[in-house]
Structure formats: C-alpha cells, structure tokens
Design a protein around this motif. Sequence first.
Motif, short mmCIF file in Angstrom:
data_model
loop_
_atom_site.label_atom_id
_atom_site.label_comp_id
_atom_site.label_asym_id
_atom_site.label_seq_id
_atom_site.Cartn_x
_atom_site.Cartn_y
_atom_site.Cartn_z
N TYR A 154 0.84 -1.20 0.00
CA TYR A 154 0.00 0.00 0.00
C TYR A 154 0.88 1.26 0.00
O TYR A 154 1.84 1.37 0.76
N THR A 183 2.63 2.26 -2.63
CA THR A 183 3.70 2.16 -3.62
C THR A 183 3.14 2.31 -5.03
O THR A 183 1.94 2.10 -5.26
N PRO A 184 4.00 2.63 -6.02
CA PRO A 184 3.53 2.68 -7.41
C PRO A 184 2.94 1.34 -7.87
O PRO A 184 1.99 1.32 -8.66
N TRP A 229 1.23 -0.78 -6.08
CA TRP A 229 -0.15 -0.86 -5.59
C TRP A 229 -1.09 -0.09 -6.52
O TRP A 229 -2.20 -0.56 -6.82
N ASP A 230 -0.66 1.06 -6.98
CA ASP A 230 -1.48 1.87 -7.88
C ASP A 230 -1.76 1.15 -9.20
O ASP A 230 -2.80 1.37 -9.83
N GLU A 231 -0.83 0.31 -9.62
CA GLU A 231 -0.99 -0.43 -10.88
C GLU A 231 -1.90 -1.64 -10.74
O GLU A 231 -2.43 -2.14 -11.74
N HIS A 240 -8.33 -4.02 -8.55
CA HIS A 240 -9.01 -4.21 -7.27
C HIS A 240 -8.98 -5.68 -6.85
O HIS A 240 -8.77 -5.99 -5.68
N ARG A 261 -5.66 -6.60 -5.40
CA ARG A 261 -5.49 -6.06 -4.05
C ARG A 261 -6.23 -6.94 -3.04
O ARG A 261 -5.72 -7.20 -1.94
#
Length: 313
Positions: free
Chosen positions: A68, A70-71, A73-75, A78, A81
């Motif tokens: 969570y 970090t870049p 995580w953004d990539e 859902h 995750r």
Amino acid sequence: MTSTLDPATRADVGRVTGADHGREPEDVAARLLDSAAALSYDPMSEVDWEAPLDPDHFGLNPEWSTLYGTPLWDEMTHEQRITLTRHEVASIMSTGIWFEMILQQMVLRDQYCGKYAESDFQFALTEIADECRHSLMFARACRTMGIEAYVPRRASRELGRLFKTIAVSEAAYGGILVAEEVLDVMQRDWMRGENVLPLVRTTSKIHVVEESRHMTFARAQMREHMVGTSALRRRSAALLIAVAARVIVSNMVSRDVYAAAGLDVDRAVRAAKANTHHHVMMRTSSQHLMAFLADCGLLTTPAAAIYRTVHML
C-alpha cells in the motif's frame, strides 16, 4: 449464525497499560484468571465459518498491506489487491501459529513442576489453552479463505527451534511479548475495518481480547525476572529478544503472497522493502513494546540497531 461478541470497544478490556506496574506477579495472575473466566471465547462457535466470503472484502485493512502506498499498488487491479491482502493475512496468521507453538513450549517448560496451587501456574496453563484455540482458529480461517499455510523460511524455523530451547525467564517472555504486541496493534485496526472480511474481523476481536491478558502476564513475568539481574544478563537478554523480534517480523509476510496475486515477485519484494508507509505502520505498532523494553533496560544500543532493521524503531 450471528457472533455473540460485544462491540469493538469491549475488546479494549485488558489493554496493556501501566496499571499493573508495581503489583506482585501473583496478584496480576489472579486478576487475569478472573478476567479469563469472565471474558473468553470459543472460536468454533463465535465465528460464522459457513458464511460466504464477500468477493469485495479485503483480508486486512489495505493500509496494512506491504505494498500500500507504492507505485505497484497503484498499478494493481481491485481484484489483485483483494487477493494480496487475503494472502497477507493468511501469512501473518500462519506466522502466528508458528510462534504460538514456540510460545506454548516455553511457557510449559517455565512452569514445569511449578507451584500448582498458585495463580501464576494456573494462568500460565490458561494461556497455553488459549494459544491452542487461537492456532486452531487461525488454521481454520486460512482454510476457509482457501489458502494453504505459509511457513517461515528454513533458517528461521531452525532459529525458532534454538530460541525455544535456550530462551528462559525474561528472554522467553520478551520474545512472547514481541509477537503479541505487534500483532495486537494490527488486529485492533482489522477488527474495525468495514471493508475487511467478517471472518478476519471476528477472529481479530477474539485474539485481541485474550492476548491482552497474555501481554500483561508477560510484562509481569519480565519485571519479576529482571529484578537484581546483572548488566551482562540484561544485555544478553536484550540482544536475544531483539533477534527473536527480527526473525518474527521478517517472516510475517511470505514472498509467495505476491505470486498468489499474480505479481512479479522480485519487483514486489523490492517495493515492499522500500515502502516507507509500511515502515511507519510498523514503528507505530511497536511503540508500546519499545517503551516497555526501554523501561526494563532492555533497549540497548545493539538491540535498537536490530529493531531498526525491521522498522520497529
């Protein structure tokens, strides 16, 4: 089935503070026995094991994920995750089982041929019974989520064997406190997470309530054992506890969880190691522990250096 657990605020009963500082260990144990009689749970009946798992619920609060912030995580999608956090919580539960098995052996050895009529002895066995139930609870939770157990690395397993063999008195209870305190702070967040699986929320509540007594007992035992100890013994115990902490914390989340989420494992491991957000979360979860160790004279310079390697300080 509906869980009979009280609201989250009740789980704060027994939160470890300085309330028992200065009390005789026997008095503390007697109070904890009364608390265990009044407020204990059977996970097999308290947890709704048959409830379907909502595909939109995380395994733990996303903020506690190792990725969570970090870049990477953004990539992630859902779904990735969700999968990652479920495997992360299963890995943490598996590590909990591993250390609870070590804990049970150390406590049982410490109480071998003890004074059976005393509260110290009786609460120690109560704690062992609690830990057996917790291990079964975590094992069933992993199975319910459809996740195989994660086991520590081979070197860590062997270090665990060594620790449970050589750790006695304050070092043994210090190792116990390390494992319980860090997980306690995490689970207090998980049990209130509206986007976290009810299965995880309920098991977390049970663990928080009962482990709060174990932490109080460990603190009382450590204070008793530290009275009149030599500087050499104090430094040795400080170092052994710190090494145990490093082994426990470094094994909480297996690298295999990233493969389960369909991620590039090497990249994910690098991202997790460099994740400053997670480092802050770990330091926050260790604040009570570090303050207590410092108060006992167990936060020596070499020990502090070890805690910093896993961002506990």
